[in-house]
Each structure stands twice: as structure tokens, then as C-alpha cells.
Scaffold this active site. Structure first.
Site, PDB file in Angstrom:
ATOM      1  N   THR A  48       5.819   0.602  -3.566  1.00 37.14           N
ATOM      2  CA  THR A  48       4.641   0.040  -2.907  1.00 37.14           C
ATOM      3  C   THR A  48       3.779  -0.661  -3.953  1.00 37.14           C
ATOM      4  O   THR A  48       3.357  -0.048  -4.922  1.00 37.14           O
ATOM      5  CB  THR A  48       3.842   1.158  -2.210  1.00 37.14           C
ATOM      6  OG1 THR A  48       4.705   1.834  -1.292  1.00 37.14           O
ATOM      7  CG2 THR A  48       2.643   0.596  -1.480  1.00 37.14           C
ATOM      8  N   GLY A  70       1.422   4.180  -6.359  1.00 35.71           N
ATOM      9  CA  GLY A  70       1.106   5.136  -7.404  1.00 35.71           C
ATOM     10  C   GLY A  70       1.321   4.656  -8.824  1.00 35.71           C
ATOM     11  O   GLY A  70       1.197   5.441  -9.767  1.00 35.71           O
ATOM     12  N   GLN A  71       1.630   3.374  -9.001  1.00 33.99           N
ATOM     13  CA  GLN A  71       1.798   2.864 -10.359  1.00 33.99           C
ATOM     14  C   GLN A  71       0.474   2.975 -11.112  1.00 33.99           C
ATOM     15  O   GLN A  71      -0.598   2.857 -10.542  1.00 33.99           O
ATOM     16  CB  GLN A  71       2.259   1.393 -10.356  1.00 33.99           C
ATOM     17  CG  GLN A  71       3.609   1.166  -9.730  1.00 33.99           C
ATOM     18  CD  GLN A  71       3.525   0.909  -8.236  1.00 33.99           C
ATOM     19  OE1 GLN A  71       2.525   1.163  -7.596  1.00 33.99           O
ATOM     20  NE2 GLN A  71       4.607   0.406  -7.674  1.00 33.99           N
ATOM     21  N   ARG A  72       0.573   3.187 -12.409  1.00 28.91           N
ATOM     22  CA  ARG A  72      -0.620   3.391 -13.243  1.00 28.91           C
ATOM     23  C   ARG A  72      -1.655   2.275 -13.047  1.00 28.91           C
ATOM     24  O   ARG A  72      -2.854   2.546 -12.980  1.00 28.91           O
ATOM     25  CB  ARG A  72      -0.202   3.473 -14.714  1.00 28.91           C
ATOM     26  CG  ARG A  72      -1.314   3.931 -15.634  1.00 28.91           C
ATOM     27  CD  ARG A  72      -0.866   4.057 -17.076  1.00 28.91           C
ATOM     28  NE  ARG A  72       0.297   4.893 -17.268  1.00 28.91           N
ATOM     29  CZ  ARG A  72       0.256   6.216 -17.444  1.00 28.91           C
ATOM     30  NH1 ARG A  72      -0.892   6.839 -17.443  1.00 28.91           N
ATOM     31  NH2 ARG A  72       1.362   6.894 -17.626  1.00 28.91           N
ATOM     32  N   ILE A  74      -2.295   0.577 -10.440  1.00 26.31           N
ATOM     33  CA  ILE A  74      -2.891   0.605  -9.100  1.00 26.31           C
ATOM     34  C   ILE A  74      -3.848   1.790  -8.923  1.00 26.31           C
ATOM     35  O   ILE A  74      -4.804   1.721  -8.155  1.00 26.31           O
ATOM     36  CB  ILE A  74      -1.784   0.646  -8.021  1.00 26.31           C
ATOM     37  CG1 ILE A  74      -0.976  -0.650  -8.037  1.00 26.31           C
ATOM     38  CG2 ILE A  74      -2.368   0.873  -6.632  1.00 26.31           C
ATOM     39  CD1 ILE A  74       0.194  -0.667  -7.081  1.00 26.31           C
TER      40      ILE A  74
END
Length: 186
Positions: A48, A70-72, A74
């Protein structure tokens, strides 16, 4: 059984609406879980890059689930979605033990947010089918949940891809919401 079938079984007041925030580190299985809840195909899921929203209406209940990447890069934007949250669902890759400290840090920051004060937290301990998966008790201990007294919480083992444990987690959510008055009137 998908979320729609589960909601049909639950008795609720008409015209109620819930806002559920679905968070966790990248690759934890948030989108897979969301698609499973919506009874959608989970074979081809990509990371996502922003957010996904799914709404399900059944028996006078509207459930709005916000799945935020959930990427750093984001994660700083998560706080833009905290308003009016009824339940926080936090998804953890139970087999990725190298990231338990990182996931604890992120969860601790969420739990300190004033807009999420008192909001019940369901932690899906995902990927229980993998050999190195930590148990629910181990995750509770590693994340320091056993000392949390300011909110209701539950760690639910699951395999999001198969739907195993998902229904039980959502039953806990609905029980907590119903005990708190059942959401917001539309």
C-alpha cells in the site's frame, strides 16, 4: 466467514457507524487482512503506497476500515487519520522477530497519541503459519502490553491469507464496541 457474515450475526442499533484504523509496519499483512475482512481475493496484493478504505454495511451497522501503508516514509502521516477512531487494529508479522523493537516503538507512539486515548487495540499476530512465528503471549510480553492499563487490548493470532483467527479478532472488536455504546450515530 467474511466480515459481512459476521456482522449479520451481531445485533446492533440501527444507523451506527464505526471507524477502524488498520496500522502496522510494512509487510505485516494489513491489506491482506482488509481484503479478507471484505471477502475479497487475496492472491495478488501489492504494498500500500497510501491508504485503502473499505466500508461494509450490514444490519444497520457501517464499518469503515482505513488501511494506511506501513513504510517508514508513510508512518509520519498516520496521525492525519486518528480523528474519530473507534478501534485501532495493529497488525504484526509474528515471524519477523528482527522488527519487534521497531514495531514496539511505533505502537508505543500510537498509544501515546491523545486522539487515540482509550481506544481499544486489537493486535493481529499475523503469519502464525510460519516456523519462526512468535506466540500471542510472547508478543504481549515483547510489546509491553501486559502493563497497559488505560485501554482494552487483545492479541489475536491469525493467518490473514487464510482468514484463520480473523473472525475471532473481529468478534472481540464488536464485543468491545457494543460494551462501549456501539459506535457513533450517523
Amino acid at each position: 466467514m467474511g466480515l459481512l457474515a459476521l456482522l449479520r450475526k451481531l445485533k446492533s442499533s440501527n444507523d451506527k457507524e464505526l471507524r477502524i484504523l488498520l496500522l502496522g509496519l510494512d509487510n505485516a499483512g494489513k491489506t491482506t487482512l482488509l481484503k479478507n475482512l471484505a471477502s475479497e481475493e487475496v492472491d495478488h496484493i501489492t504494498p500500500t503506497q497510501g491508504f485503502n478504505i473499505k466500508s461494509v454495511v450490514s444490519s444497520g451497522f457501517k464499518l469503515n476500515v482505513w488501511d494506511i501503508g506501513g513504510q517508514r516514509k508513510i508512518r509520519p502521516y498516520w496521525r492525519n487519520y486518528f480523528d474519530n477512531t473507534d478501534v485501532l487494529i495493529y497488525v504484526i508479522d509474528s515471524s519477523d522477530r528482527k522488527r519487534f523493537e521497531e514495531t514496539q516503538t511505533e505502537l508505543d507512539e500510537l498509544l501515546e497519541e491523545s486522539k487515540l486515548a482509550g481506544v481499544p487495540v486489537l493486535i493481529f499476530a499475523n503469519k502464525q503459519d510460519l516456523e519462526m512465528a512468535a506466540s500471542a503471549d510472547e508478543i504481549s510480553s515483547k510489546l509491553g502490553l501486559t502493563s497497559m492499563r488505560d485501554r482494552d487490548w487483545q492479541v489475536q493470532p491469525c493467518i490473514a491469507r487464510e482468514g484463520e483467527g480473523v473472525k475471532e479478532g473481529m468478534q472481540w472488536v464488536m464485543k468491545k464496541v457494543n460494551s462501549r455504546g456501539g459506535g457513533k450515530k450517523k
